[in-house]
Structures are given as C-alpha cells and as structure tokens.
Design a protein around this motif. Structure first.
Motif, PDB file in Angstrom:
ATOM      1  N   SER A  67      -5.404  10.132   0.525  1.00  0.00           N
ATOM      2  CA  SER A  67      -6.308   9.144   0.837  1.00  0.00           C
ATOM      3  C   SER A  67      -7.459   9.684   1.530  1.00  0.00           C
ATOM      4  O   SER A  67      -8.439   8.997   1.239  1.00  0.00           O
ATOM      5  CB  SER A  67      -5.784   7.717   1.331  1.00  0.00           C
ATOM      6  OG  SER A  67      -5.251   8.084   2.769  1.00  0.00           O
ATOM      7  N   SER A 110      -2.753  -1.920  -7.673  1.00  0.00           N
ATOM      8  CA  SER A 110      -3.549  -2.877  -8.468  1.00  0.00           C
ATOM      9  C   SER A 110      -2.751  -4.097  -8.798  1.00  0.00           C
ATOM     10  O   SER A 110      -1.574  -3.906  -8.672  1.00  0.00           O
ATOM     11  CB  SER A 110      -4.179  -2.164  -9.320  1.00  0.00           C
ATOM     12  OG  SER A 110      -3.150  -1.675 -10.280  1.00  0.00           O
ATOM     13  N   ASP A 136       0.715   6.132   0.525  1.00  0.00           N
ATOM     14  CA  ASP A 136      -0.272   7.201   0.584  1.00  0.00           C
ATOM     15  C   ASP A 136       0.782   8.359   0.241  1.00  0.00           C
ATOM     16  O   ASP A 136       2.034   8.198   0.576  1.00  0.00           O
ATOM     17  CB  ASP A 136      -0.794   7.250   1.829  1.00  0.00           C
ATOM     18  CG  ASP A 136      -2.261   8.084   1.868  1.00  0.00           C
ATOM     19  OD1 ASP A 136      -2.330   8.774   0.697  1.00  0.00           O
ATOM     20  OD2 ASP A 136      -2.991   8.022   2.833  1.00  0.00           O
ATOM     21  N   TYR A 194      -3.894   3.522  -0.272  1.00  0.00           N
ATOM     22  CA  TYR A 194      -4.211   2.872  -1.413  1.00  0.00           C
ATOM     23  C   TYR A 194      -3.353   1.521  -1.874  1.00  0.00           C
ATOM     24  O   TYR A 194      -2.292   1.512  -1.815  1.00  0.00           O
ATOM     25  CB  TYR A 194      -3.992   3.796  -2.494  1.00  0.00           C
ATOM     26  CG  TYR A 194      -4.388   5.213  -2.525  1.00  0.00           C
ATOM     27  CD1 TYR A 194      -5.657   5.534  -3.192  1.00  0.00           C
ATOM     28  CD2 TYR A 194      -3.599   6.436  -2.098  1.00  0.00           C
ATOM     29  CE1 TYR A 194      -6.246   6.730  -2.967  1.00  0.00           C
ATOM     30  CE2 TYR A 194      -4.211   7.595  -2.204  1.00  0.00           C
ATOM     31  CZ  TYR A 194      -5.521   7.857  -2.501  1.00  0.00           C
ATOM     32  OH  TYR A 194      -6.070   9.073  -2.680  1.00  0.00           O
ATOM     33  N   SER A 228      -3.877   7.754   7.783  1.00  0.00           N
ATOM     34  CA  SER A 228      -3.965   7.350   6.536  1.00  0.00           C
ATOM     35  C   SER A 228      -4.961   6.232   6.166  1.00  0.00           C
ATOM     36  O   SER A 228      -4.829   5.214   7.142  1.00  0.00           O
ATOM     37  CB  SER A 228      -2.975   7.137   5.751  1.00  0.00           C
ATOM     38  OG  SER A 228      -2.868   6.337   4.498  1.00  0.00           O
ATOM     39  N   TYR A 231       0.939  -1.068  -0.061  1.00  0.00           N
ATOM     40  CA  TYR A 231      -0.155  -0.097   0.070  1.00  0.00           C
ATOM     41  C   TYR A 231       0.806   1.460   0.054  1.00  0.00           C
ATOM     42  O   TYR A 231       2.111   1.256   0.225  1.00  0.00           O
ATOM     43  CB  TYR A 231      -0.784  -0.123   1.224  1.00  0.00           C
ATOM     44  CG  TYR A 231      -2.283  -0.560   0.999  1.00  0.00           C
ATOM     45  CD1 TYR A 231      -3.282  -0.131   1.386  1.00  0.00           C
ATOM     46  CD2 TYR A 231      -2.301  -2.046   0.887  1.00  0.00           C
ATOM     47  CE1 TYR A 231      -4.440  -0.768   1.279  1.00  0.00           C
ATOM     48  CE2 TYR A 231      -3.326  -2.835   0.799  1.00  0.00           C
ATOM     49  CZ  TYR A 231      -4.555  -2.154   1.090  1.00  0.00           C
ATOM     50  OH  TYR A 231      -5.828  -2.744   0.916  1.00  0.00           O
TER      51      TYR A 231
END
Length: 331
Positions: free
Chosen positions: A188, A201, A169, A198, A195, A167
């Motif tokens: 975020s 992906s 941020d 994000y 936080s 992840y």
C-alpha cells in the motif's frame, strides 16, 4: 427472549441501607487493591514466556518492560524458508490518539526477537482481530529469488455503506535481512514504515447497503496463487430471490436474515481483488443473494408446467473460516 427481574428494598430501613453502602465501598476498595498490586505481579511473573509487545530498546526479554494497556488477539505464521516466525496482534497502547492498532514482529527460529516491532496499521479508528497467511514462492531461477509475501487482514472501523470494515495489505519479504531490520515493504505504501491498508470493496445487489463486516479469516490458495479472506457480512436487506418479468410482474421471496458469508480474493502478485458473497451468479431477470442448488421443470402441456427450485441460505452466520486444497482448485 425477554427477561425481567425485580429488586425489593425497604425504604424505611436506613440501617440496612448504610450497611449495604459500607459493604459496597469495601468491595470497591478490594477491587482497586487487586487491580493495583496483584495484576502487575501476575504480569511480572510469567516464567519463561517471552512478551512479544515490549518497550523498544529492551536488551533482554527477562528485563523487558511490558507496554501499558492491552495487547491481544495474536495470530502467527511460520516463515519456514527463512527460519522465522511472524506474529501480529491487536494493540491498544495508543488508544487515546489512534485507537486500536495492529503491530507485528519477526521472531527467529530459536524464539529470540528479530528486528523491531512493525506497525502494520496505525490509522485513526480501531483496527482489530488481525489474521495472516504466507505465500512462499519457489525460486524459478536459482539466481532470482521468488516473491515471498505475507498478507495481513483485519477488522476496521473505517467503513461505510459502500466499502471497508475489513482491510488488508501485502508485506513483501523477498529481501528480508537476516536481522529483520530491512528488506520488507508494504504494497500500500512501499516508502512508509507503516501500512495504510486497502479496504475491501462492496458489491451492491439491488440497491442494498453495507452495515458491517467482522471476524475475518484468511488462507493462501497455492494452486491459483491467490489469497482468500472470508468474513461475516451484514447488509440492510434480507437474503432473497427476486424475479422480474417486465416492470409489471415482480416476484420476491425472502429467506433467513441479513447476515451473509462474504469473501474477497486477492491476487498475490498485483494485489487486485474481487469481492462477493457466497451465492450463485446473478442472471437477469433473476437476482439471488442465496445459492441455487438445483432446479427442475415439469411440463404438463404447451402452456402449463411447474418449475421447482432448491436454494441454500444461512442464518445466524458466525465464526466463518477458510482453507484451500494444495492439490486441487478447491477452497
């Protein structure tokens, strides 16, 4: 490699058994004594070193009370244009509720605290091994400050076959106050003190799935104004080259193992991302999860020839790192 070991004992020698039992109990008592009395003395006599993670409200580093459990895996950057440092670390103070968390703190140029601890991520699950990089945007207009951002990335147990496990941020510190108590926001969730982060992906290739991501590293690309995050990525299929000439003709070559060098590129302004593994682009009908280095074609006649391909692939990938050249678009 398989190793075997064998322990022999005399089942009839009760005296030896009792002696061994008393010895083990003595060792356990010694370990307990050491953990109870010696370890706190070590922690309390750190000399001039200043503990970063302390109980909130401590007035001076010399009298601060260290928090319980582990604070480990620190990373630090210089915020030189503001005469500050920013340090992040993996924190287990809330292990029984949220698991391992990521905290951060600003430090003045003289080494004193600036502001309070900042919860970077206190989401459920374990957030560990944080890394960070700084984007110092020069002021285009003397009357308008540039947008200065710190990007923090970390390993995270939040993940599945389609995303996550690493992840990130962005922390906007353009308006950072001199006392570091205000003037910073997370991209975020700008209204939150912590936080949410994000997830990176996942680019699925030929139906494979994500197994894990670990050991992130980060760098800021000053030439293209973007952050690079790299990590070790494990998928559920081996590295391969697959060529399809219609449904009746499919050739597949398997290489190496299922670990890849993966990367994510994060736009410093928008936070938008692109994710891939280190490889050449996929061009149908050829699919590659390894890198094509070169190829040549030898023509014998109108219907015969030999194509030669050279690929680069990795095995036992570990400890990936990244650096960006400030004078050219090379990473």
């Amino acid at each position: 490699m398989k190793s075997t070991g064998m322990i022999k004992s005399n089942r009839n020698d009760n005296k030896s058994y009792r002696s061994l039992r008393y010895l083990c109990l003595s060792l356990l008592l010694l370990v307990a004594f050491t953990a109870t009395f010696v370890a706190p003395l070590w922690a309390a006599n750190e000399g001039p070193n200043i503990p970063i993670s302390v109980v909130d409200g401590a007035t001076a580093p010399d009298t601060a009370t260290l928090l319980g459990d582990d604070q480990q895996n620190p990373a630090i950057i210089a915020v030189s244009d503001k005469n500050k440092w920013f340090v992040v670390w993996e924190d287990w103070r809330n292990w029984s509720t949220t698991g391992a968390d990521i905290y951060g703190r600003f430090i003045n140029g003289d080494g004193s605290y600036c502001g309070d601890e900042i919860p970077i991520s206190t989401q459920p699950g374990n957030q560990t091994v944080p890394v960070l990089a700084y984007r110092d945007q020069p002021d285009a207009d003397p009357q308008v400050a540039g947008t200065d951002k710190i990007m923090i990335a970390w390993q995270d147990t939040r993940g599945d076959a389609s995303q996550g496990y690493v992840y990130y941020d962005l922390l906007d510190i353009s308006q950072l106050a001199g006392d570091c108590l205000s003037g910073f926001t997370f991209q975020s969730d700008p209204t939150n003190v912590a936080s949410t982060g994000y997830p990176f992906s996942y680019l699925q290739i030929d139906g494979d799935n994500l197994r894990s991501r670990k050991l992130p590293a980060i760098a800021f690309d000053n030439v293209r104004d973007q952050f690079w995050v790299v990590w070790v990525e494990s998928r559920d299929e081996l590295q391969k080259v697959q060529e399809t000439n219609g449904w009746w003709n499919t050739a597949k070559w398997i290489f190496g193992d299922s670990n890849f060098v993966a990367y994510g590129i994060v736009d410093a302004d928008t936070g938008g991302i692109s994710v891939d593994i280190l490889r050449n682009s996929v061009n149908s009908p050829v699919m590659r999860t390894v890198r094509l280095i070169s190829w040549s074609l030898e023509i014998k006649d109108a219907s015969n020839g030999t194509a030669t391909y050279t690929y680069e692939y990795f095995t036992d990938v570990n400890n990936v790192t990244v650096v960006c050249d400030d004078s050219s678009p090379e990473t």
